[in-house]
Design an enzyme around this catalytic site. Structure first.
Site, PDB file in Angstrom:
ATOM      1  N   GLU A   1     -18.296  11.827  -3.070  1.00 60.12           N
ATOM      2  CA  GLU A   1     -18.019  12.744  -4.517  1.00 60.12           C
ATOM      3  C   GLU A   1     -19.274  13.553  -4.852  1.00 60.12           C
ATOM      4  O   GLU A   1     -19.296  13.989  -5.940  1.00 60.12           O
ATOM      5  CB  GLU A   1     -17.810  11.615  -5.570  1.00 60.12           C
TER       6      GLU A   1
HETATM    7  C1  LIG Z   1     -16.921   5.770   2.994  1.00 62.20           C
HETATM    8  C2  LIG Z   1     -16.947   7.368   2.738  1.00 62.20           C
HETATM    9  C3  LIG Z   1     -15.682   7.776   2.260  1.00 62.20           C
HETATM   10  C4  LIG Z   1     -15.426   9.153   2.007  1.00 62.20           C
HETATM   11  N1  LIG Z   1     -14.293   9.496   1.380  1.00 62.20           N
HETATM   12  C5  LIG Z   1     -14.097  10.888   1.515  1.00 62.20           C
HETATM   13  C6  LIG Z   1     -12.886  11.594   1.023  1.00 62.20           C
HETATM   14  O1  LIG Z   1     -11.958  10.655   0.751  1.00 62.20           O
HETATM   15  N2  LIG Z   1     -12.593  12.675   1.415  1.00 62.20           N
HETATM   16  C7  LIG Z   1     -13.565  13.668   1.451  1.00 62.20           C
HETATM   17  O2  LIG Z   1     -13.297  14.811   1.687  1.00 62.20           O
HETATM   18  N3  LIG Z   1     -15.035  13.102   1.924  1.00 62.20           N
HETATM   19  C8  LIG Z   1     -15.224  11.767   2.051  1.00 62.20           C
HETATM   20  N4  LIG Z   1     -16.562  11.362   2.063  1.00 62.20           N
HETATM   21  C9  LIG Z   1     -17.287  12.256   2.661  1.00 62.20           C
HETATM   22  C10 LIG Z   1     -18.399  12.342   1.474  1.00 62.20           C
HETATM   23  O3  LIG Z   1     -17.973  12.962   0.439  1.00 62.20           O
HETATM   24  C11 LIG Z   1     -19.673  13.261   2.103  1.00 62.20           C
HETATM   25  O4  LIG Z   1     -20.358  11.985   2.861  1.00 62.20           O
HETATM   26  C12 LIG Z   1     -20.556  13.505   0.866  1.00 62.20           C
HETATM   27  O5  LIG Z   1     -20.371  14.665   0.121  1.00 62.20           O
HETATM   28  C13 LIG Z   1     -22.051  14.178   1.471  1.00 62.20           C
HETATM   29  O6  LIG Z   1     -21.877  14.897   2.589  1.00 62.20           O
HETATM   30  P1  LIG Z   1     -22.624  14.495   4.018  1.00 62.20           P
HETATM   31  O7  LIG Z   1     -22.414  13.155   4.485  1.00 62.20           O
HETATM   32  O8  LIG Z   1     -22.027  15.387   5.155  1.00 62.20           O
HETATM   33  O9  LIG Z   1     -24.120  14.760   3.584  1.00 62.20           O
HETATM   34  P2  LIG Z   1     -24.843  16.175   3.815  1.00 62.20           P
HETATM   35  O10 LIG Z   1     -24.274  17.094   3.077  1.00 62.20           O
HETATM   36  O11 LIG Z   1     -25.404  16.273   5.430  1.00 62.20           O
HETATM   37  O12 LIG Z   1     -26.370  15.649   2.967  1.00 62.20           O
HETATM   38  C14 LIG Z   1     -27.389  15.027   3.674  1.00 62.20           C
HETATM   39  C15 LIG Z   1     -28.231  14.966   2.642  1.00 62.20           C
HETATM   40  O13 LIG Z   1     -28.779  16.145   2.215  1.00 62.20           O
HETATM   41  C16 LIG Z   1     -28.895  16.256   0.910  1.00 62.20           C
HETATM   42  N5  LIG Z   1     -28.431  17.721   0.625  1.00 62.20           N
HETATM   43  C17 LIG Z   1     -27.533  18.412   1.073  1.00 62.20           C
HETATM   44  N6  LIG Z   1     -27.466  19.685   0.922  1.00 62.20           N
HETATM   45  C18 LIG Z   1     -28.036  19.815  -0.351  1.00 62.20           C
HETATM   46  C19 LIG Z   1     -28.727  20.598  -1.185  1.00 62.20           C
HETATM   47  N7  LIG Z   1     -27.997  21.928  -1.160  1.00 62.20           N
HETATM   48  N8  LIG Z   1     -29.617  20.564  -1.986  1.00 62.20           N
HETATM   49  C20 LIG Z   1     -30.206  19.172  -1.967  1.00 62.20           C
HETATM   50  N9  LIG Z   1     -29.945  17.959  -1.198  1.00 62.20           N
HETATM   51  C21 LIG Z   1     -28.940  18.492  -0.280  1.00 62.20           C
HETATM   52  C22 LIG Z   1     -27.583  15.301   0.331  1.00 62.20           C
HETATM   53  O14 LIG Z   1     -28.013  14.947  -1.270  1.00 62.20           O
HETATM   54  C23 LIG Z   1     -27.936  14.307   1.233  1.00 62.20           C
HETATM   55  O15 LIG Z   1     -29.069  13.241   0.638  1.00 62.20           O
HETATM   56  C24 LIG Z   1     -16.698   9.943   2.382  1.00 62.20           C
HETATM   57  C25 LIG Z   1     -17.655   9.372   3.083  1.00 62.20           C
HETATM   58  C26 LIG Z   1     -17.845   8.124   3.086  1.00 62.20           C
HETATM   59  C27 LIG Z   1     -19.175   7.722   3.865  1.00 62.20           C
END
Ligand SMILES: Cc1cc2nc3c(=O)[nH]c(=O)nc-3n(C[C@H](O)[C@H](O)[C@H](O)COP(=O)(O)OP(=O)(O)OC[C@H]3O[C@@H](n4cnc5c(N)ncnc54)[C@H](O)[C@@H]3O)c2cc1C
Length: 596
Positions: free
Chosen positions: A441
Site C-alpha cells: 500500500e
Molecule cells: C505480500 C504482498 C502483497 C501485495 N499485494 C498487492 C496487491 O494486492 N495489489 C498490488 O497492486 N500490489 C500489491 N503488492 C505490491 C506492493 O504494493 C509493492 O511491493 C509496493 O508498493 C512497493 O513497490 P516495489 O516492491 O516495486 O518497491 P520499489 O518501488 O521498487 O521500491 C523499493 C524501495 O525504494 C523506495 N522508493 C521507491 N521509490 C521511491 C521514491 N520516489 N522516493 C523514496 N523512496 C522510494 C521504496 O520506499 C522502497 O524502499 C503486494 C506486495 C507484497 C509483497
C-alpha cells in the site's frame, strides 16, 4: 496463549473517549447506540476468537496451493470460516444499505477489522481487499455497475482485488504497461501481467472482481494516462448469478513469502481479458486512491492488530517463564526462580508495547470517526475539517503505526527469548506476518513523502493548522486540571516540536526538495508521537472522570500508569526526530554511488 479480543479497550475508546453516542443524530450512528455497539463487539470477539484465531497457525503452516488448472486452494478451514463470516453479516457491516449493507459507522467496522486481523491477518485480507474494491465501485461505478457488483460483494459471495503492481513498476505507477484496447461495445480487452496481487485467486467465493489499472491504447504516458477497469473472473448474469469464465484472466502462480502464508499472493496474467471501464478514461489513479486510502488505514490497523496479538502472547509468557531473581529480592520464593515479568527490562518492553498499541488504536479510531463525520455530518465546516484530517492522518497512521507495530512484534519475540525464535510459540509468525505492512500500500518511505510533499501543503496547510488549533483548544480548556497537567504539558511540548519541524520543512523543503525527502521519515514519526500524546491526554481525561465518579476499577488506574510511561519513556524520542530532521540532506547526499 491464544488471542483474546480486547473488547474492553474498544468499548473504552468508543464510549468513554470518543463518546460515539453524541453523534446519534447521524445516519449509521442512529442505528448504533453504544449498547448495540457493545453487543456487536462481543459477537465480533466470539467469532474472531473462536473461528479465525484457531486457523492462524494452520494458515501459516499450510499456506495456499496453486494448481495447474489455475485454481488456488486456501488452507484447511479457511473456506468454512469464510462462509461463517458471510452468514454472520460481517462482510457488510459498514457498507451502504442501498445495496444490502448494514450501514454501521466505519469506526465500528474498524473495531471488527482489528479483531479479525489480530486473530488471523492472512484470512482477514480476503474480505479486506474485497471491501476496498467495493469502495472504488461505490464511488466511481455507474448505477448499473453498482447494482451488478455491490450486493454480491457486500454479501461476500464475490470478493475483490486491486491490481496495480507490475514486474517493473511498484512505487512508480507511471511506468505501468498493461494495455486496454476498446472493443467498440463498451468493453475493453486487457493484456499485461500484474504481480503480488493479494487474494487474486482462491476457493472461498463464487466470483472475484479484479480492479485493474491499465493504459488505454494511445493514452498519455505517465500517471495521466492510467484508467481503471473491472475485470470479473466470471461474467455476471442478469439474474445476479455467475456466467461464463472470463478466460483471459488467470492466476499463473503464487509467491513464496516470509509471512501471511494463508493469503494467496498471485501472479495474474491478463491476455485479452474482458474488462469494463470504471470512472473516466485516464483518471484511474484517482479512483484507485479511494481504495488505497481506505486500504492504508487498514494497513495501519494491521500494524496495531499484530502488535496486540504479539503483546498478549509476550505478556502471558513473561508471567509464566521462570528465570533469575528480582533485583529487589525473590518474588516467587517457593519456586526455583521468579517469573521474568519481575525484571525491569522485560517490563520496559511490555509497557512500551502496551503504550504504543493503546495510543495507536485510539489514534486510528479517532481518525476513523472523522471518516464517518466527513461522510455524513450535516455541518459543512465539520465535514471539511474531517476530510482534511483524513487526508493528513492517513500516511501517518499507515507509516508510523506499522513501524511501531513491527517494533512491538520484535519486542514480543525478545520477551520470549530463544523460544520466540522457534516455531513452537506464535511470536515468530506475528513478526513475519506484520513485516509486509511496512511495504505494501505504498512503502512507509513513500507515506512519509506523501505527508511532507502533498498532505502538509494541501489547501495551504489547512489540515495541519486545524490540528494545531484543536490541540491548543484542548490544552486551554484543561489548563486548570491538576490531574491532567503532566499530560497537557507533555502534549504542549511535543506540539511545539511538531510546529518547529513543520516550519523547518516549509523553509528548507521548498528551497531544496532533498531536504524534504531527508526529513520525511523523522517528521512522520514526530507527527505520530504528537497524535499519540493527544490520544493519551484524551484517555487520561476519560479515565480520571471515571475515577472521580467513584470507580475503583484497575482498568482506569492502569491507563494512567501507561500514559505516564508514554510521556516518560516514548515521547522523548520526539526531540531526537526533530534534531535529525533539521540536519537536512547535505550529508545524506554527499557520497557518490561507488561509496555504497
Ligand atoms: C505480500 C504482498 C502483497 C501485495 N499485494 C498487492 C496487491 O494486492 N495489489 C498490488 O497492486 N500490489 C500489491 N503488492 C505490491 C506492493 O504494493 C509493492 O511491493 C509496493 O508498493 C512497493 O513497490 P516495489 O516492491 O516495486 O518497491 P520499489 O518501488 O521498487 O521500491 C523499493 C524501495 O525504494 C523506495 N522508493 C521507491 N521509490 C521511491 C521514491 N520516489 N522516493 C523514496 N523512496 C522510494 C521504496 O520506499 C522502497 O524502499 C503486494 C506486495 C507484497 C509483497
Amino acid at each position: 496463549m491464544t488471542y483474546q479480543p480486547p473488547v474492553r479497550e474498544h468499548a473504552f475508546i468508543l464510549r468513554d473517549v470518543l463518546n460515539i453516542d453524541q453523534h446519534g443524530n447521524l445516519p449509521g450512528f442512529a442505528d448504533a447506540p453504544f449498547e448495540t455497539v457493545e453487543q456487536i463487539l462481543e459477537a465480533a470477539a466470539q467469532f474472531t476468537g473462536e473461528v479465525l484465531a484457531p486457523l492462524n497457525h494452520v494458515g501459516d503452516k499450510q499456506g495456499c496451493v496453486w494448481n495447474s488448472d489455475f485454481t488456488v486452494k486456501t488452507p484447511d478451514g479457511f473456506k468454512e470460516a469464510y462462509k461463517q463470516l458471510c452468514e454472520g453479516g460481517w462482510t457488510g457491516l459498514g457498507s451502504d444499505p442501498t445495496y444490502g449493507g448494514q450501514g454501521l459507522p466505519h469506526v465500528v467496522n474498524l473495531a471488527f477489522s482489528e479483531m479479525s486481523s489480530s486473530a488471523n491477518m492472512a484470512f482477514s485480507m480476503y474480505p479486506g481487499l474485497a471491501h476496498g474494491a467495493y469502495s472504488a465501485i461505490h464511488t466511481g461505478g455507474t448505477d448499473a455497475q453498482k447494482e451488478t457488483y455491490l450486493p454480491k460483494m457486500i454479501s461476500g459471495e464475490w470478493t475483490g482485488t486491486m491490481n496495480l503492481t507490475e514486474p517493473h513498476c511498484g512505487t512508480d505507477l507511471g511506468l505501468l504497461r498493461t494495455k486496454a484496447v476498446p472493443q467498440g461495445d463498451g468493453s475493453y480487452k486487457i493484456t499485461g501481467q500484474k504481480i503480488w496481487i493479494s487474494a487474486g485467486e482462491h476457493d472461498m467465493s463464487d466470483n472475484i472482481v479484479h480492479l485493474v489499472l491499465a493504459r488505454i491504447e494511445g493514452a498519455p504516458a505517465g500517471v495521466k494516462g492510467i484508467s481503471l477497469f473491472i475485470v470479473p473472473k466470471f461474467f455476471p448474469k442478469e439474474d445476479g448469478s455467475v456466467g461464463a469464465r472470463n478466460e483471459g484472466v488467470k492466476c499463473v502462480g503464487l509467491e513464496e513469502k516470509m509471512g501471511i502464508h494463508g493469503n494467496a499472493t498471485c501472479v495474474m496474467q491478463y491476455d485479452d481479458a474482458v474488462g469494463y471501464l470504471i470512472g473516466e478514461e485516464n483518471s484511474g489513479l484517482k479512483l484507485m486512491f479511494v481504495m488505497m486510502n481506505e486500504a492504508r488505514l487498514g494497513v495501519g490497523l494491521q500494524g496495531i492488530a499484530q502488535a496486540e496479538a504479539a503483546y498478549q502472547a509476550a505478556a502471558a509468557f513473561a508471567k509464566d517463564r521462570l528465570q533469575g531473581r528480582s533485583l529487589t529480592g525473590p518474588k516467587n520464593p517457593d519456586g526455583p526462580a521468579d517469573p521474568i515479568l519481575v525484571h525491569p527490562d522485560v517490563r520496559r518492553m511490555l509497557l512500551q508495547s502496551k503504550a504504543l498499541i493503546e495510543g495507536g488504536r485510539a489514534f486510528l479510531f479517532w481518525t476513523a470517526l472523522h471518516g464517518d463525520l466527513a461522510h455524513s455530518h450535516p455541518d459543512e465546516a465539520v465535514r471539511t475539517k474531517a476530510e482534511d484530517y483524513m487526508g493528513l492522518m492517513t500516511p501517518v497512521l499507515k507509516g508510523y503505526l506499522t513501524d511501531k507495530g513491527f517494533q512491538v512484534c520484535s519486542d514480543a519475540m525478545q520477551v520470549h527469548g530463544g523460544s520466540g525464535f522457534t516455531e513452537h510459540f506464535p511470536a515468530s509468525q506475528y513478526l513475519r506476518d506484520v513485516r509486509i505492512a511496512l511495504i505494501y500500500e505504498g512503502t512507509n518511505g513513500v507515506q512519509a513523502l506523501d505527508l511532507v510533499g502533498r498532505k502538509l501543503a494541501s489547501k495551504g496547510g489547512r489540515g495541519v493548522m486545524t490540528f494545531f488549533q484543536e490541540i491548543d483548544q484542548f490544552i486551554g480548556e484543561n489548563d486548570g486540571d491538576a490531574e491532567l497537567k503532566p499530560f497537557i504539558d507533555a502534549l504542549a511540548g511535543v506540539k511545539a516540536q511538531l510546529q518547529d519541524g513543520t516550519m523547518w520543512l516549509m523553509q528548507n523543503g521548498l528551497q531544496n526538495p532533498d531536504n524534504a525527502g531527508a526529513a520525511s521519515t523523522d517528521y512522520m514519526h514526530l507527527f505520530g508521537l504528537t497524535g499519540l500524546a493527544y490520544m493519551w491526554a484524551l484517555m487520561v481525561k476519560a479515565a480520571n472522570a471515571k475515577i472521580a465518579a467513584g470507580s475503583t476499577d484497575p482498568f482506569f488506574t492502569t491507563k494512567i500508569v501507561t500514559a505516564k510511561f508514554f510521556i516518560e519513556r516514548i515521547l522523548p524520542d520526539a526531540g531526537a526526530h526533530l534534531a535529525k530532521l533539521k540536519t537536512g540532506s547535505a550529508t545524506l547526499m554527499a557520497l557518490p554511488a561507488e561509496a555504497f
